[in-house]
Design a protein around this motif. Structure first.
Motif, PDB file in Angstrom:
ATOM      1  N   THR A  98      10.548  -1.212 -11.216  1.00  0.00           N
ATOM      2  CA  THR A  98       9.832   0.211 -11.845  1.00  0.00           C
ATOM      3  C   THR A  98       9.505   1.290 -11.010  1.00  0.00           C
ATOM      4  O   THR A  98       9.244   1.983 -11.479  1.00  0.00           O
ATOM      5  CB  THR A  98       7.962  -0.484 -12.052  1.00  0.00           C
ATOM      6  OG1 THR A  98       8.334  -1.579 -13.007  1.00  0.00           O
ATOM      7  CG2 THR A  98       6.812   0.291 -12.874  1.00  0.00           C
ATOM      8  N   ALA A  99       8.971   0.399  -9.171  1.00  0.00           N
ATOM      9  CA  ALA A  99       9.256   1.956  -8.567  1.00  0.00           C
ATOM     10  C   ALA A  99       9.912   2.787  -8.741  1.00  0.00           C
ATOM     11  O   ALA A  99       9.841   4.206  -8.428  1.00  0.00           O
ATOM     12  CB  ALA A  99       8.241   1.319  -7.235  1.00  0.00           C
ATOM     13  N   THR A 119       0.946  -1.299  -0.268  1.00  0.00           N
ATOM     14  CA  THR A 119       0.127   0.197   0.165  1.00  0.00           C
ATOM     15  C   THR A 119       0.682   1.593  -0.340  1.00  0.00           C
ATOM     16  O   THR A 119       0.587   2.275  -1.042  1.00  0.00           O
ATOM     17  CB  THR A 119      -1.197   0.093   1.391  1.00  0.00           C
ATOM     18  OG1 THR A 119      -1.448  -1.624   1.274  1.00  0.00           O
ATOM     19  CG2 THR A 119      -1.845   1.462   0.875  1.00  0.00           C
ATOM     20  N   ILE A 120       1.755   0.890   0.398  1.00  0.00           N
ATOM     21  CA  ILE A 120       2.677   2.160   1.320  1.00  0.00           C
ATOM     22  C   ILE A 120       2.969   2.863  -0.515  1.00  0.00           C
ATOM     23  O   ILE A 120       3.616   3.703  -1.052  1.00  0.00           O
ATOM     24  CB  ILE A 120       3.476   1.873   2.123  1.00  0.00           C
ATOM     25  CG1 ILE A 120       3.382   2.420   3.447  1.00  0.00           C
ATOM     26  CG2 ILE A 120       5.157   3.821   1.835  1.00  0.00           C
ATOM     27  CD1 ILE A 120       4.034   2.102   4.763  1.00  0.00           C
ATOM     28  N   ALA A 121       4.179   1.543  -1.040  1.00  0.00           N
ATOM     29  CA  ALA A 121       4.041   1.510  -2.501  1.00  0.00           C
ATOM     30  C   ALA A 121       3.861   2.019  -3.387  1.00  0.00           C
ATOM     31  O   ALA A 121       3.618   3.160  -3.940  1.00  0.00           O
ATOM     32  CB  ALA A 121       5.371  -0.080  -2.615  1.00  0.00           C
ATOM     33  N   SER A 122       2.309   1.370  -3.174  1.00  0.00           N
ATOM     34  CA  SER A 122       1.710   2.452  -4.706  1.00  0.00           C
ATOM     35  C   SER A 122       1.292   3.608  -4.251  1.00  0.00           C
ATOM     36  O   SER A 122       1.000   4.307  -5.232  1.00  0.00           O
ATOM     37  CB  SER A 122       0.104   1.284  -4.236  1.00  0.00           C
ATOM     38  OG  SER A 122      -0.255   1.790  -2.566  1.00  0.00           O
ATOM     39  N   ARG A 123       1.154   4.009  -3.231  1.00  0.00           N
ATOM     40  CA  ARG A 123       0.975   5.573  -3.005  1.00  0.00           C
ATOM     41  C   ARG A 123       2.244   6.489  -3.961  1.00  0.00           C
ATOM     42  O   ARG A 123       1.934   7.484  -4.016  1.00  0.00           O
ATOM     43  CB  ARG A 123       0.397   5.930  -1.479  1.00  0.00           C
ATOM     44  CG  ARG A 123      -0.332   5.501  -1.389  1.00  0.00           C
ATOM     45  CD  ARG A 123      -1.076   6.215   0.571  1.00  0.00           C
ATOM     46  NE  ARG A 123      -2.039   4.964   0.337  1.00  0.00           N
ATOM     47  CZ  ARG A 123      -2.472   5.500   1.333  1.00  0.00           C
ATOM     48  NH1 ARG A 123      -2.401   5.749   2.938  1.00  0.00           N
ATOM     49  NH2 ARG A 123      -3.855   4.659   2.043  1.00  0.00           N
ATOM     50  N   HIS A 124       3.781   6.173  -3.698  1.00  0.00           N
ATOM     51  CA  HIS A 124       4.948   6.865  -3.625  1.00  0.00           C
ATOM     52  C   HIS A 124       4.731   8.077  -3.441  1.00  0.00           C
ATOM     53  O   HIS A 124       5.075   9.183  -4.299  1.00  0.00           O
ATOM     54  CB  HIS A 124       4.840   6.777  -5.431  1.00  0.00           C
ATOM     55  CG  HIS A 124       6.423   7.662  -5.501  1.00  0.00           C
ATOM     56  ND1 HIS A 124       7.346   6.379  -5.626  1.00  0.00           N
ATOM     57  CD2 HIS A 124       6.704   8.070  -6.920  1.00  0.00           C
ATOM     58  CE1 HIS A 124       8.076   7.133  -6.094  1.00  0.00           C
ATOM     59  NE2 HIS A 124       7.718   7.992  -6.810  1.00  0.00           N
ATOM     60  N   ASN A 125       4.334   8.572  -2.187  1.00  0.00           N
ATOM     61  CA  ASN A 125       4.222  10.417  -2.257  1.00  0.00           C
ATOM     62  C   ASN A 125       5.292  10.728  -1.198  1.00  0.00           C
ATOM     63  O   ASN A 125       5.217  11.609  -0.119  1.00  0.00           O
ATOM     64  CB  ASN A 125       3.246   9.953  -1.434  1.00  0.00           C
ATOM     65  CG  ASN A 125       2.748   8.737   0.106  1.00  0.00           C
ATOM     66  OD1 ASN A 125       2.958   8.510  -0.126  1.00  0.00           O
ATOM     67  ND2 ASN A 125       1.795   9.561   0.850  1.00  0.00           N
TER      68      ASN A 125
END
Length: 494
Positions: free
Chosen positions: A490-491, A197-203
């Motif tokens: 990709t991140a 979840t944290i990785a998907s937000r990338h904020n």
């Protein structure tokens, strides 16, 4: 309940069975039954994961399940696996299974030994199945704590010093980890500690990432033998009992590389991209320094321990190269080195149990006395120096080819320097094999010694089969790993 929770539930049942055991036969029965069940479970999970991927399931994590654990800090018992987790669980199960038979004759306090050994395995399994950062950290600590007693009570040599040094240095790494984890949680603004979840937000701001990336990478890197925080490793390996050395070098050190990739690089990708050159220098030193140090050792365990520093350094080196090929090679190296070093430590323990020495200057002509163990040692050595047909060749070639894909001078020079470790590895492996196995028997009393027993043969043959199978058929492992590497890279590239 997710099927993954069985990786924790079965060892817990093993602890209960061991506590109730009243004889050596019952203790062995519990360990064989439990480790066999875990091995079968990991084999089934690998098959099920491959089948799910072939059927078109593209979810980043499979077999997921989550239960709220501590709501005020949004901590949850969240589990799930990708290709990297699956192969690490399979590796752990193989080492626990073979380590059980390698400890067949261990005395005294056999029950207490296996209780702590099983608790150690709970930490390892829990770490690989969890996707919540705090839950991962908790199982990480569970994996570290038993090491102190396992080395301090059942070890050899300067065991008290080694146990204390290992514990203090790894706890220091844990202190850095908890700071980094809380920093990620706070600055991500998320209401969860779930990694995906944290990785998907990338904020997380880049300036914040640069602060906490060293905390996470060094925290996990201490366990991965990152230079100059590696000094606990040789002493710990040399003093640990056989099966503990197998699990420690074969699996526990892989928690370091896994954590660096899964947490540090995945959640702090901008900092990983900008600061990678610093840690790349340190890992290059680890690779070369570990190999050179192994050349001047005279204790068999210290030779293999410094070899592990070099090979685990290759894991972090490949991850920091940040190409798909090199990162795939890093995971292959984690799997390959886990199997090879477990085989080495098993054989060293069996030789030491008969000759009561690990000093290569006092050993010689063992091939005439214990041919099975000697042939096993030769095979382990050939795999370690990267002979084609064994797992070491596949892993190291994938790392170096992938690393050389970086077109800039810095990365290519680092790759060339790291490649020199191959030659140095061949030097110390062939030196040891020639010294202890061939020539005249160094001590007449060795002529009375016996070769491997049935349970030792079982342990050695299982590990040799796995090393050869990975070397001959690496394609299925690289395919499973490839899908898991892509989201992290990709991140980083965004």
């Amino acid at each position: 309940m997710s099927i993954l929770s069985l990786f924790v539930a079965i060892p817990v049942l093993m602890l209960l069975g061991l506590w109730m055991s009243r004889s050596l036969r019952q203790i062995r029965g519990v360990m064989v039954a439990g480790s066999s069940a875990l091995l079968l479970l990991s084999a089934w999970l690998t098959y099920a994961f491959i089948a799910a991927r072939h059927s078109g399931d593209t979810a980043p994590m499979l077999f997921t399940h989550s239960i709220s654990w501590f709501e005020p800090l949004h901590i949850a018992y969240s589990v799930g696996v990708d290709g990297i987790s699956v192969v690490m669980l399979l590796l752990s199960s193989i080492i626990v299974f073979t380590g059980t038979f390698a400890s067949w004759q261990l005395k005294p306090l056999t029950k207490e030994y296996f209780l702590w050994f099983t608790l150690l395995s709970i930490g390892v399994y829990g770490f690989f199945i969890c996707t919540d950062m705090f839950a991962m950290f908790m199982f990480y600590e569970v994996a570290l704590i038993p090491m102190y007693l396992l080395i301090g009570v059942w070890g050899s040599g300067n065991k008290e010093y080694a146990a204390m040094k290992l514990t203090l240095m790894l706890m220091g790494g844990s202190a850095l980890l908890i700071i980094g984890i809380l920093g990620i949680y706070y600055y991500s603004g998320a209401d969860t500690m779930d990694v995906m979840t944290i990785a998907s937000r990338h904020n997380i701001p880049v300036s914040v990432q640069k602060i906490f990336f060293p905390f996470i990478f060094i925290g996990f890197g201490v366990l991965g033998a990152l230079f100059p925080f590696h000094t606990w490793s040789p002493d710990g390996h040399a003093s640990a009992p056989t099966a503990v050395s197998m699990l420690h070098a074969g699996v526990l050190m892989k928690l370091g590389g896994y954590g660096c990739f899964r947490v540090a690089m995945f959640l702090l990708p901008d900092a990983a991209r900008e600061l990678s050159w610093v840690f790349l220098i340190l890992t290059t030193i680890s690779v070369v320094y570990g190999a050179l140090s192994a050349c001047v050792q005279t204790d068999l365990k210290y030779i293999n321990a410094y070899s592990s520093v070099s090979h685990c350094g290759l894991v972090l080196f490949a991850l920091l190269m940040m190409t798909h090929t090199s990162c795939t090679g890093a995971i292959l190296q984690m799997l390959s080195h886990g199997l090879m070093t477990a085989l080495f430590f098993a054989l060293i323990g069996m030789i030491y149990g008969r000759t009561h020495t690990r000093d290569i200057r006092r050993l010689g002509g063992l091939m005439k006395i214990m041919p099975f163990l000697s042939v096993g040692y030769v095979i382990a050595g050939l795999a370690n120096l990267g002979l084609p047909g064994f797992s070491g060749f596949i892993a190291e070639m994938t790392i170096f080819v992938g690393s050389f894909e970086n077109a800039d001078t810095f990365h290519r020079v680092a790759t060339i320097i790291a490649c020199t470790s191959i030659v140095v590895t061949a030097v110390y492996i062939l030196r040891v094999v020639g010294k202890i196995l061939f020539g005249n028997v160094s001590d007449p009393h060795y002529l009375e010694l016996s070769d491997a027993t049935w349970h030792e043969r079982l342990s050695v043959c299982c590990l040799i089969f796995c090393v050869a199978a990975l070397g001959v058929m690496p394609f299925w492992v690289s395919w499973v790993i490839g899908d898991a590497v892509t989201p992290i890279l990709t991140a980083i590239s965004l």
